[in-house]
Design an enzyme around this catalytic site. Structure first.
Site, mmCIF file in Angstrom:
data_model
loop_
_atom_site.group_PDB
_atom_site.id
_atom_site.type_symbol
_atom_site.label_atom_id
_atom_site.label_comp_id
_atom_site.label_asym_id
_atom_site.label_seq_id
_atom_site.Cartn_x
_atom_site.Cartn_y
_atom_site.Cartn_z
ATOM 1 N N ASN A 11 0.695 -1.162 -0.374
ATOM 2 C CA ASN A 11 0.023 0.200 -0.002
ATOM 3 C C ASN A 11 1.070 0.990 -0.189
ATOM 4 O OD1 ASN A 11 -2.262 1.750 0.413
ATOM 5 N ND2 ASN A 11 -2.401 1.473 2.504
ATOM 6 N N TRP A 12 1.227 1.511 -1.197
ATOM 7 C CA TRP A 12 2.040 3.703 -1.458
ATOM 8 C C TRP A 12 1.238 4.306 -0.445
ATOM 9 C CZ3 TRP A 12 3.838 2.732 -7.134
ATOM 10 C CH2 TRP A 12 4.483 1.855 -7.323
ATOM 11 N N LYS A 13 0.198 4.463 -0.598
ATOM 12 C CA LYS A 13 -0.362 4.858 0.246
ATOM 13 C C LYS A 13 -0.384 7.112 -1.443
ATOM 14 C CE LYS A 13 0.127 3.415 4.547
ATOM 15 N NZ LYS A 13 -0.291 3.388 6.285
ATOM 16 N N HIS A 97 -10.249 1.535 4.310
ATOM 17 C CA HIS A 97 -7.941 1.546 5.976
ATOM 18 C C HIS A 97 -8.780 2.661 6.382
ATOM 19 C CE1 HIS A 97 -4.255 2.816 5.797
ATOM 20 N NE2 HIS A 97 -3.688 1.293 5.748
ATOM 21 N N GLU A 99 -6.746 4.889 7.141
ATOM 22 C CA GLU A 99 -6.691 6.290 7.135
ATOM 23 C C GLU A 99 -7.790 6.948 6.106
ATOM 24 O OE1 GLU A 99 -2.738 5.987 5.366
ATOM 25 O OE2 GLU A 99 -2.112 5.346 7.530
ATOM 26 N N GLU A 169 -5.441 -4.575 10.568
ATOM 27 C CA GLU A 169 -4.421 -3.605 10.843
ATOM 28 C C GLU A 169 -5.149 -2.768 12.108
ATOM 29 O OE1 GLU A 169 -2.230 -2.289 6.579
ATOM 30 O OE2 GLU A 169 -4.040 -1.274 6.910
ATOM 31 N N GLY A 175 2.356 2.107 10.668
ATOM 32 C CA GLY A 175 2.933 3.386 10.725
ATOM 33 C C GLY A 175 3.890 3.818 11.487
ATOM 34 N N SER A 214 3.324 -2.164 10.172
ATOM 35 C CA SER A 214 4.671 -2.528 10.953
ATOM 36 C C SER A 214 5.157 -3.526 10.327
ATOM 37 C CB SER A 214 5.329 -2.014 12.228
ATOM 38 O OG SER A 214 5.035 -0.571 12.504
ATOM 39 N N GLY A 235 2.228 -1.311 4.234
ATOM 40 C CA GLY A 235 2.746 0.782 4.232
ATOM 41 C C GLY A 235 3.634 0.494 3.441
HETATM 42 P P1 PGA Z 1 2.537 -0.413 7.210
HETATM 43 O O1 PGA Z 1 1.125 0.304 6.993
HETATM 44 O O2 PGA Z 1 3.298 -1.274 7.270
HETATM 45 O O3 PGA Z 1 3.651 1.169 7.307
HETATM 46 O O4 PGA Z 1 3.052 0.230 9.238
HETATM 47 C C1 PGA Z 1 0.110 -0.329 6.631
HETATM 48 C C2 PGA Z 1 -1.028 0.050 6.249
HETATM 49 O O5 PGA Z 1 -1.239 1.181 6.836
HETATM 50 O O6 PGA Z 1 -1.846 -0.728 5.346
#
Ligand code: PGA
Length: 261
Positions: A11-13, A97, A99, A169, A175, A214, A235
């Site tokens: 997931n490149w966001k 997600h 976010e 998640e 993150g 993470s 991510g």
């Molecule tokens: P992360 O994000 O691997 O940077 O913790 C995962 C995600 O939000 O899908």
């Protein structure tokens, strides 16, 4: 894990311009072109999808988006439809997600509509669920996540449910460098599978449930060794093509060991 084909999704966001995405695809494909043990997905920003369609054509890497509208088309400024995603060869779409839920106010009801629309269009939704730290500390993590799954999926048929991917998640692990322990990940993925069993009976055994938060090349093997963790949504560690390729290879090695290749 051996019961289901594992999935490793990046997931490149909101990272990577078109040229960055193209360069990434060239190096990443070179590294993973022979990986057949699992499904690899790159979920890129909308602007990078069309160029990636060309780069990834006929490769082992599938293309995904990070969000989608519940509407077919129309006066919805700023939105992207399922048809638009299909048009650029997307086969997956991340929905719900944390976010999107926390920063953009997406509700369980909207997410349920998006999931339904994605399935109707023939896309595979990757439904994200997860609890925040307060909920975990109150001991209500499983309840919260099971509630999110039920609200998003309860109107779907067994046939539709069997085309889903779910990602657990925990928000406190995204993150932050704090990964849930593999035991916690297993416990929550098993709780999600119990809810799926209530909705679709034994077919719940076929639905891939991923862990996200993470995940890195160093911890993927331990997570994948858990019986209900079928892969990862990654991510930060998906942003560099060589490190993400290493993560994919470490995951493939677990699969090869389990199935005795
Ligand atoms: P992360 O994000 O691997 O940077 O913790 C995962 C995600 O939000 O899908």
């Amino acid at each position: 894990m051996a019961k289901r084909r594992p999935v490793i999704a990046g997931n490149w966001k909101m990272f990577k311009t078109v040229s960055e995405a193209e360069n990434y695809a060239v190096s990443f494909l070179e590294e993973v072109k022979d990986v057949t043990e699992l499904d690899i997905i790159l979920c890129a920003p909308f602007t990078a999808l069309y160029p990636l369609k060309n780069e990834l054509e006929e490769s082992v890497v599938h293309l995904g988006a990070q969000n989608m509208s519940w509407a077919d088309q129309g006066a919805y400024t700023g939105e992207i439809s399922a048809q638009m995603l299909l048009d650029v060869a997307c086969t997956y779409v991340i929905l719900g997600h944390s976010e999107r839920r926390e920063l953009f106010g997406e509700t369980d009801q909207e997410i349920a509509k998006k999931v339904k629309k994605a399935l109707a269009a023939g896309l595979t939704p990757i439904l994200c669920v997860g609890e925040n730290l307060n909920v975990r500390e109150e001991g209500k993590a499983a309840e919260r996540v099971q509630g999110q799954v039920t609200l998003a999926l309860s109107s779907l048929s067994t046939e539709e449910l069997s085309r889903m991917v779910i990602a657990y998640e925990p928000i406190w692990a995204i993150g932050t460098g704090k990964t849930a322990s593999s035991k916690d990940a297993q416990e929550m993925c098993a709780a999600i599978r119990n809810t799926l069993t209530d909705l679709m009976g034994l077919n719940a055994e076929k639905v891939p449930i991923l862990y996200g938060g993470s995940v890195k090349a160093e911890n993927i093997a331990e997570l994948l060794n858990e019986p209900d963790v079928d892969g990862a949504l990654v991510g930060g560690a998906s942003l560099d093509p060589l490190s993400f390729a290493k993560l994919v290879h470490n995951a493939a090695a677990v699969v090869a060991r389990v199935v005795g290749i």
